[in-house]
Structures are given as C-alpha cells and as structure tokens.
Motif scaffolding. Structure first.
Motif, PDB file in Angstrom:
ATOM      1  N   TRP A 157       0.865  -1.179   0.000  1.00 15.08           N
ATOM      2  CA  TRP A 157       0.000   0.000   0.000  1.00 15.08           C
ATOM      3  C   TRP A 157       0.901   1.228   0.000  1.00 15.08           C
ATOM      4  O   TRP A 157       1.835   1.327   0.804  1.00 15.08           O
ATOM      5  N   ARG A 158       0.650   2.119  -0.936  1.00 10.27           N
ATOM      6  CA  ARG A 158       1.388   3.378  -0.984  1.00 10.27           C
ATOM      7  C   ARG A 158       0.399   4.516  -1.193  1.00 10.27           C
ATOM      8  O   ARG A 158      -0.491   4.433  -2.053  1.00 10.27           O
ATOM      9  N   GLY A 159       0.591   5.596  -0.414  1.00 15.01           N
ATOM     10  CA  GLY A 159      -0.294   6.757  -0.523  1.00 15.01           C
ATOM     11  C   GLY A 159      -0.107   7.477  -1.859  1.00 15.01           C
ATOM     12  O   GLY A 159       0.870   7.253  -2.581  1.00 15.01           O
ATOM     13  N   HIS A 160      -1.038   8.371  -2.143  1.00 11.16           N
ATOM     14  CA  HIS A 160      -1.049   9.100  -3.413  1.00 11.16           C
ATOM     15  C   HIS A 160       0.282   9.825  -3.645  1.00 11.16           C
ATOM     16  O   HIS A 160       0.867   9.769  -4.725  1.00 11.16           O
ATOM     17  N   CYS A 161       0.822  10.476  -2.590  1.00  8.54           N
ATOM     18  CA  CYS A 161       2.024  11.308  -2.765  1.00  8.54           C
ATOM     19  C   CYS A 161       3.283  10.477  -3.048  1.00  8.54           C
ATOM     20  O   CYS A 161       4.303  11.028  -3.457  1.00  8.54           O
ATOM     21  N   TYR A 162       3.217   9.157  -2.833  1.00  8.98           N
ATOM     22  CA  TYR A 162       4.363   8.286  -3.135  1.00  8.98           C
ATOM     23  C   TYR A 162       4.848   8.549  -4.561  1.00  8.98           C
ATOM     24  O   TYR A 162       6.045   8.615  -4.831  1.00  8.98           O
ATOM     25  N   TYR A 163       3.901   8.736  -5.484  1.00 12.85           N
ATOM     26  CA  TYR A 163       4.269   8.904  -6.897  1.00 12.85           C
ATOM     27  C   TYR A 163       4.606  10.350  -7.256  1.00 12.85           C
ATOM     28  O   TYR A 163       4.875  10.640  -8.419  1.00 12.85           O
ATOM     29  N   ASP A 164       4.627  11.242  -6.232  1.00 10.85           N
ATOM     30  CA  ASP A 164       5.042  12.623  -6.512  1.00 10.85           C
ATOM     31  C   ASP A 164       6.568  12.741  -6.624  1.00 10.85           C
ATOM     32  O   ASP A 164       7.073  13.693  -7.211  1.00 10.85           O
ATOM     33  N   LEU A 165       7.312  11.785  -6.032  1.00 13.67           N
ATOM     34  CA  LEU A 165       8.786  11.842  -6.119  1.00 13.67           C
ATOM     35  C   LEU A 165       9.191  11.862  -7.595  1.00 13.67           C
ATOM     36  O   LEU A 165       8.626  11.123  -8.406  1.00 13.67           O
ATOM     37  N   ALA A 203      -2.083 -11.016 -18.756  1.00 11.96           N
ATOM     38  CA  ALA A 203      -2.168 -10.076 -17.634  1.00 11.96           C
ATOM     39  C   ALA A 203      -3.134  -8.933 -17.914  1.00 11.96           C
ATOM     40  O   ALA A 203      -3.396  -8.590 -19.068  1.00 11.96           O
ATOM     41  N   LEU A 204      -3.616  -8.352 -16.819  1.00 17.42           N
ATOM     42  CA  LEU A 204      -4.406  -7.124 -16.882  1.00 17.42           C
ATOM     43  C   LEU A 204      -3.712  -6.083 -16.009  1.00 17.42           C
ATOM     44  O   LEU A 204      -3.251  -6.400 -14.909  1.00 17.42           O
ATOM     45  N   LEU A 205      -3.628  -4.859 -16.503  1.00 18.49           N
ATOM     46  CA  LEU A 205      -3.038  -3.748 -15.746  1.00 18.49           C
ATOM     47  C   LEU A 205      -4.113  -2.691 -15.536  1.00 18.49           C
ATOM     48  O   LEU A 205      -4.944  -2.475 -16.415  1.00 18.49           O
ATOM     49  N   THR A 206      -4.049  -2.006 -14.409  1.00 19.92           N
ATOM     50  CA  THR A 206      -4.959  -0.879 -14.207  1.00 19.92           C
ATOM     51  C   THR A 206      -4.328   0.120 -13.242  1.00 19.92           C
ATOM     52  O   THR A 206      -3.285  -0.163 -12.639  1.00 19.92           O
ATOM     53  N   ASN A 207      -4.929   1.283 -13.145  1.00 20.66           N
ATOM     54  CA  ASN A 207      -4.530   2.267 -12.126  1.00 20.66           C
ATOM     55  C   ASN A 207      -5.817   2.772 -11.487  1.00 20.66           C
ATOM     56  O   ASN A 207      -6.605   3.450 -12.129  1.00 20.66           O
ATOM     57  N   VAL A 208      -6.018   2.381 -10.214  1.00 20.24           N
ATOM     58  CA  VAL A 208      -7.298   2.685  -9.557  1.00 20.24           C
ATOM     59  C   VAL A 208      -7.206   3.761  -8.483  1.00 20.24           C
ATOM     60  O   VAL A 208      -8.225   4.300  -8.063  1.00 20.24           O
ATOM     61  N   MET A 209      -5.986   4.070  -8.019  1.00 22.48           N
ATOM     62  CA  MET A 209      -5.877   4.973  -6.858  1.00 22.48           C
ATOM     63  C   MET A 209      -4.848   6.086  -7.002  1.00 22.48           C
ATOM     64  O   MET A 209      -4.727   6.910  -6.109  1.00 22.48           O
ATOM     65  N   HIS A 210      -4.065   6.109  -8.084  1.00 25.61           N
ATOM     66  CA  HIS A 210      -2.943   7.051  -8.154  1.00 25.61           C
ATOM     67  C   HIS A 210      -3.000   7.827  -9.470  1.00 25.61           C
ATOM     68  O   HIS A 210      -2.300   7.490 -10.427  1.00 25.61           O
ATOM     69  N   VAL A 215       1.969   5.049 -14.588  1.00 25.57           N
ATOM     70  CA  VAL A 215       2.097   3.589 -14.537  1.00 25.57           C
ATOM     71  C   VAL A 215       0.910   2.947 -13.835  1.00 25.57           C
ATOM     72  O   VAL A 215       0.100   3.644 -13.204  1.00 25.57           O
ATOM     73  N   GLU A 216       0.831   1.600 -13.903  1.00 31.41           N
ATOM     74  CA  GLU A 216      -0.230   0.863 -13.200  1.00 31.41           C
ATOM     75  C   GLU A 216      -0.006   0.920 -11.693  1.00 31.41           C
ATOM     76  O   GLU A 216       1.135   1.059 -11.251  1.00 31.41           O
ATOM     77  N   ASP A 217      -1.099   0.817 -10.922  1.00 29.57           N
ATOM     78  CA  ASP A 217      -0.905   0.611  -9.483  1.00 29.57           C
ATOM     79  C   ASP A 217      -1.452  -0.752  -9.047  1.00 29.57           C
ATOM     80  O   ASP A 217      -1.403  -1.096  -7.874  1.00 29.57           O
ATOM     81  N   LEU A 218      -1.933  -1.529 -10.022  1.00 25.75           N
ATOM     82  CA  LEU A 218      -2.482  -2.861  -9.730  1.00 25.75           C
ATOM     83  C   LEU A 218      -2.403  -3.708 -10.997  1.00 25.75           C
ATOM     84  O   LEU A 218      -2.740  -3.217 -12.087  1.00 25.75           O
ATOM     85  N   SER A 219      -1.950  -4.937 -10.870  1.00 27.76           N
ATOM     86  CA  SER A 219      -1.997  -5.851 -12.021  1.00 27.76           C
ATOM     87  C   SER A 219      -2.266  -7.272 -11.544  1.00 27.76           C
ATOM     88  O   SER A 219      -1.934  -7.633 -10.405  1.00 27.76           O
ATOM     89  N   LEU A 220      -2.897  -8.034 -12.416  1.00 30.64           N
ATOM     90  CA  LEU A 220      -3.138  -9.460 -12.162  1.00 30.64           C
ATOM     91  C   LEU A 220      -2.557 -10.229 -13.336  1.00 30.64           C
ATOM     92  O   LEU A 220      -2.798  -9.859 -14.492  1.00 30.64           O
ATOM     93  N   ALA A 221      -1.798 -11.256 -13.042  1.00 31.74           N
ATOM     94  CA  ALA A 221      -1.181 -12.025 -14.130  1.00 31.74           C
ATOM     95  C   ALA A 221      -1.394 -13.517 -13.901  1.00 31.74           C
ATOM     96  O   ALA A 221      -1.384 -13.987 -12.764  1.00 31.74           O
ATOM     97  N   CYS A 222      -1.588 -14.238 -14.991  1.00 33.34           N
ATOM     98  CA  CYS A 222      -1.675 -15.705 -14.963  1.00 33.34           C
ATOM     99  C   CYS A 222      -0.526 -16.256 -15.788  1.00 33.34           C
ATOM    100  O   CYS A 222      -0.300 -15.802 -16.917  1.00 33.34           O
ATOM    101  N   LEU A 223       0.187 -17.205 -15.227  1.00 31.07           N
ATOM    102  CA  LEU A 223       1.352 -17.795 -15.895  1.00 31.07           C
ATOM    103  C   LEU A 223       1.083 -19.290 -16.080  1.00 31.07           C
ATOM    104  O   LEU A 223       0.521 -19.924 -15.180  1.00 31.07           O
TER     105      LEU A 223
END
Ligand SMILES: NC(=O)c1ccc[n+]([C@@H]2O[C@H](COP(=O)([O-])OP(=O)(O)OC[C@H]3O[C@@H](n4cnc5c(N)ncnc54)[C@H](O)[C@@H]3O)[C@@H](O)[C@H]2O)c1
Length: 387
Positions: A157-165, A203-210, A215-223
C-alpha cells in the motif's frame, strides 16, 4: 579487505550501509556518490565514515580511489549505465532491484560482467528471509509433491504522494509500477521456488488509486508452465494491510509463506477426509521446524553472500542471470497488459518489448504525472510484510 562504493545515497542505501558495517573486518566503504552530494555528505556524517564523496559516478570511477565493489542504489533507469561503467572500470557490482528496466539492458550488463571478468549480483534480499528460505527448502524436499499452482500476493500500500517523487510514476524513469518495482521481489522468489520460467503469460493492468502516475498501481497475471501448472501474481500498491505471501498448492500438500501446511487425502468417494493427511502434515511441520535459522537476514544476508563470493572466487546466490529472469517475467506481464494478448516466453530479441524504447512506445499511460517533488522530508520506509 573489500573496498566499497555506494552510488545513490537515498532510502535503500541505508540498508546497504548497515549490512556492510556488520562486517568491518571484511569490507570498508571508501566512496559515496549522489547527484545530490549533500545526501552523500549526510550519510558520511551519520555513519562517521572516512570516505570520499562524489556527485557523479564517472568522476568517482576516474578519481583514482581504489574501489573493488560498487553498490548501485539509484532509480532503475540508470542501473544499467552505472553498473556497466563500474564493471568497465574493473569493479564488481551489486545492483538494487529491479536489475534494469528492460531485457536489452540486462544483456548489456551481463556482457559487461563477462567481458571484464568481474562479478555482478542483483538484490533480492527476501531469499535471505527465514520464511522464504525455509519455504524453498521445504518445497525442494519433495515432501509436498510437484507444484500445481503458485499464488503470489505482492500486496503493498502506498499513498497518493508516493508517486510525486520526481522519478517515480513514470515509465521513463521508474520503468513501471508495482509489477516492476514491488512484485520484483515476489517474482524473484517465484522463479526461485519454481526453478523454471513459465511458457505463457496473460495479464491485466490498471490504475485505480494514483492519478498522479503514468504507470499501473495494480496488475493481475496468470502464468502457465510447460507441464501445465499455473501461477497467479497480484502486484499492487492499493492493498490495505499489505498481506503478502506465496502459497504453493502442490500435488500432496499446500505450503506457504507465511508458513502454514494443509494436506488432504481422499475418502473412497473422492471427497477429502475431514482430518486431512495428518501424517504428511506432521512430516512437513517437523521438516520445516528443523531447518536452522539464517545467521543474517535481508540485505545483510545478501551482502554476506556477495562478500563470501568475492573472497572465495565463488558465485553469489542471486546473479545477473536471475535478475534478468525476473525482468523477463515482468516484461511479459507488461507486454500482455499493453496488448491484451498472451505473451510467449522466452521473449525474443526481435520483439519490440525487448528494448526500453519498445516498452516506452507501447506503454499505456493511465494518467500524466503533474507533480514532481525533489526529495521527501520523511526518510523512513518499510520493506514489506513478510512473516
Ligand atoms: N530491495 C528493496 O527492498 C528496495 C526498497 C526500496 C527501493 N529499492 C530500490 O532501490 C533503488 C533506489 O530506491 P530508493 O527508494 O532508495 O530511492 P531514493 O530516491 O530514496 O534514492 C535514490 C538516490 O539515488 C540518487 N540518484 C539518482 N540518480 C543518480 C545518478 N545518476 N547517480 C548518482 N545518484 C543518483 C538520488 O538523488 C537519490 O538520493 C531503486 O531501484 C528501488 O527500486 C529497493
């Protein structure tokens, strides 16, 4: 005495420093380098070091300071450049994760290692964590049978400002979201536990909170592996509670980190016996319990391993080949997520996704980064929730 330089003196460099300082008879930090040299100066002061400070790694390598080993602790987009320049200068290298932002850069680094007859290690410090190390030993014992499904929860879990760097949240500098920068740990563990790479990835990529990150903040992959067994990987920075773990559903039992065993056995009608396979459960519990603890965990454990390799002329546990294998699975997840198509491994050199330019060209921009912070006031970080 191994003479060490650290390039990039931000958050993670402190874990390297603490690891190195655990072995004062074996190594000595002789140089620190950061494009913000005041950060390197502050680190020098904090640890009371007698060392040189530089603001450019090339100047450091050309300075005449005698360096045996360079720890690359910068953002991912310069790992390759700094590692290759260091190896060309005759230094051994420890590179922070991810090894690089694409497969072509991994190749460049492996070639530099071979050409210069030096040693490169990639950081994957969680292999030096009792829960992961003991899970690997138990899986290798064969007691649980072959792996049918690996479930990987790279839940952070990373807050919104994490990606401000300044370097985070961009394809160009961070190289990706949690699939690259966080799940890199779990994907290294998965490859290590499996001892092989998958053949296909979806795989599926998405960004739901940032919405301050490209970039994505969530992904699901099947191998899928050659023998038909599967793995699923959740890579996330939106998971409250950061409940991380790896579960191996094997032919005869389920084993996991955090450690837990379950084993079913069939009744005459194919349904599981209520008490399970008590004998196998007891065997697995005993096997796990009797594995001695590691002497050093995390970065210190890996640094001990690298120093031993350099002292004895051996190989470190986590090599550039391992680093590249992890980048290959991550690249496959990204390429599948970008295209919506299944990706076959190994990824071929001709595939546009092999190079950084190809990844940048195909990357989905979920949002545009509008805020950029040079450095955060708060320096404390956490390194995951492994039990
Ligand atoms: N192994 C782990 O558990 C773990 C945890 C966090 C970060 N990391 C990795 O460590 C690396 C650094 O992350 P961080 O969180 O410490 O970031 P950070 O921003 O806190 O530190 C990076 C430092 O590198 C410096 N830098 C940037 N470009 C440079 C260059 N060209 N030459 C010299 N210095 C340069 C920056 O000024 C900064 O001080 C990343 O690759 C990250 O993925 C690993």
């Amino acid at each position: 005495m191994i003479r060490v330089a650290i390039v990039g003196t931000g958050n993670i460099a402190h874990m390297h420093m603490e690891g190195l300082l655990t072995f004062p008879e074996r190594c000595k930090v002789v140089a620190l380098c950061d494009i913000y040299p005041e950060k390197a100066e502050a680190m020098k002061k904090k640890y009371g070091l007698d060392c040189e400070v530089f603001n450019d790694h090339r100047a450091m390598l050309a300075s005449g300071v005698n360096i045996d080993l360079v720890h690359v602790c910068t953002p991912p987009y310069v790992h390759c450049e700094i590692a290759v320049n260091s190896m060309n200068a005759g230094c051994n290298v420890v590179v922070e994760k991810p090894m690089a932002t694409c497969l072509a850069e991994c190749d460049e680094m492996l070639e530099a290692e071979e050409r210069n007859h030096v040693t490169m290690a990639c950081i994957a410090q969680n292999r030096f964590r009792n829960s992961i190390y003991k899970l690997k030993k138990t899986a290798d014992s064969g007691l649980a049978g072959k792996i049918c499904l690996a479930q990987v929860e790279s839940a952070w879990w990373r807050g919104h400002c994490y990606y401000d760097l300044w370097w985070r949240g961009t394809w160009e500098k961070e190289g990706g979201g949690p699939t690259l920068n966080h799940a890199v740990h779990h994907i290294d563990m998965l490859n290590w536990l499996e001892g092989r790479l998958p053949k296909e990835v979806m795989a599926l990529l998405t960004n739901v909170m940032h919405d301050n990150a490209e970039v994505e903040d969530l992904s699901l992959a099947c191998l899928r592996y050659e023998d038909g067994s599967l793995a699923q990987i959740t890579s996330s920075v939106v998971h409250h509670g950061e409940e991380q773990g790896i579960t191996l559903q094997c032919a005869d039992a389920r084993i996991s980190a955090p450690w837990e065993v379950k084993a079913e056995v069939s009744q005459g009608n194919g349904f599981p016996k209520p008490e399970g396979n008590a004998e196998l459960i007891e065997k697995l519990e005993t096997y796990y319990r009797e594995i001695p603890d590691l002497v050093y965990e995390g970065h210190t454990g890996e640094i001990d391993d690298v120093l031993t390799a350099l002292e004895t002329g051996g190989r470190p546990l986590i090599t550039g080949v391992d680093g590249k294998r992890t980048v290959e699975v991550i690249t496959a997840i990204y390429l599948s997520g970008f295209s919506g198509q299944k990706v076959m491994l190994p990824i071929q050199k001709e595939d546009p996704g092999y190079t950084f330019e190809g990844i940048l060209k195909n990357a989905v921009h979920f949002y545009e980064k509008t805020t950029s912070v040079e450095n955060f006031e708060e320096e404390k970080i956490t390194l995951g929730n492994y039990q």
